[in-house]
Design an enzyme around this catalytic site. Structure first.
Site, PDB file in Angstrom:
ATOM      1  N   ASN A 298      31.887  39.168  48.640  1.00 22.17           N
ATOM      2  CA  ASN A 298      32.082  40.090  47.504  1.00 22.17           C
ATOM      3  C   ASN A 298      33.456  39.948  46.854  1.00 22.17           C
ATOM      4  O   ASN A 298      33.989  40.917  46.318  1.00 22.17           O
ATOM      5  CB  ASN A 298      31.854  41.551  47.928  1.00 22.17           C
ATOM      6  N   ARG A 299      34.011  38.778  46.978  1.00 14.80           N
ATOM      7  CA  ARG A 299      35.324  38.494  46.360  1.00 14.80           C
ATOM      8  C   ARG A 299      36.463  39.330  46.963  1.00 14.80           C
ATOM      9  O   ARG A 299      37.537  39.440  46.404  1.00 14.80           O
ATOM     10  CB  ARG A 299      35.237  38.742  44.840  1.00 14.80           C
ATOM     11  N   LEU A 300      36.182  39.934  48.133  1.00 17.58           N
ATOM     12  CA  LEU A 300      37.227  40.749  48.787  1.00 17.58           C
ATOM     13  C   LEU A 300      38.006  39.856  49.754  1.00 17.58           C
ATOM     14  O   LEU A 300      38.021  40.064  50.968  1.00 17.58           O
ATOM     15  CB  LEU A 300      36.599  41.952  49.514  1.00 17.58           C
ATOM     16  N   HIS A 301      38.626  38.842  49.202  1.00 14.70           N
ATOM     17  CA  HIS A 301      39.291  37.838  50.026  1.00 14.70           C
ATOM     18  C   HIS A 301      40.546  38.401  50.680  1.00 14.70           C
ATOM     19  O   HIS A 301      41.158  39.344  50.177  1.00 14.70           O
ATOM     20  CB  HIS A 301      39.685  36.635  49.161  1.00 14.70           C
TER      21      HIS A 301
END
Ligand SMILES: Cc1cc2nc3c(=O)[nH]c(=O)nc-3n(C[C@H](O)[C@H](O)[C@H](O)COP(=O)(O)O)c2cc1C
Length: 167
Positions: free
Chosen positions: A144-147
């Site tokens: 979810n692009r929560l890198h």
């Protein structure tokens, strides 16, 4: 690794180089001291390094200052290189314009004849740089692009301040 340099005016340039080794002081790569990158480093020692592993979704960014290593340290590595690479270092005026591939091959033949007897000496225009880091960023891809991103910034030359960055 990718090595970014910039001129004194801030014009950037980027290329791949081999990270030959690292030690407690920094990251060492070898090159031609008359190359374009060397000219930029002479004007502006601030450089950036980038390592990227696609399948791991991981990257490491480093910023630091590049300084030439000693001739003795360059020689230590040079003598371990295959003879062909040693000769190649002599005949390549890295980053200069050449009129044909034939010229390059003729120069190679010439240095091969010149150094036919004994060891190939270390060219004065070839050697290593050590990039002494003052900033690292470790990046890990997450769903979810929560890198995850962690920056390490050196304080007073010895302790690293670690912070999480927004992805
Ligand atoms: C996989 C790979 C490894 C390379 N390793 C080096 C290296 O260790 N040293 C080097 O001078 N050039 C290396 N090169 C060539 C550089 O990318 C570049 O073409 C050259 O250093 C000239 O760069 P410059 O004109 O910006 O100085 C490598 C290229 C590739 C693709």
């Amino acid at each position: 690794m990718s090595l970014a340099t910039a001129s004194a005016q801030g014009e950037p340039s980027l290329r791949t180089v081999l990270l030959k080794y690292f030690d407690s002081q920094g990251f060492i790569f070898f090159t031609n001291y008359k190359s374009y990158k060397a000219q930029q480093i002479a004007e502006n020692p601030h450089v950036a390094l980038l390592f990227f592993w696609s399948s791991l979704e991981r990257q490491v960014k480093i910023r630091g200052k590049a300084t030439k290593i000693s001739t003795a340290e360059s020689l230590k590595y040079f003598i371990t290189r295959p003879r062909g690479s040693q000769l190649g270092a002599w005949c390549s005026e890295q980053s200069s314009v050449i009129s044909s591939r034939q010229i390059l091959e003729m120069e190679f033949e010439e240095v091969r004849r010149k150094f036919a007897q004994g060891e190939v000496p270390l060219p004065s225009f070839w050697g290593g740089y050590r990039v002494v880091p003052h900033y690292f960023e470790f990046w890990q891809g997450r769903p979810n692009r929560l890198h995850d991103r962690f920056s390490y910034t050196i304080k007073d030359g010895k302790t690293w301040n670690i912070q999480r960055l927004a992805p």
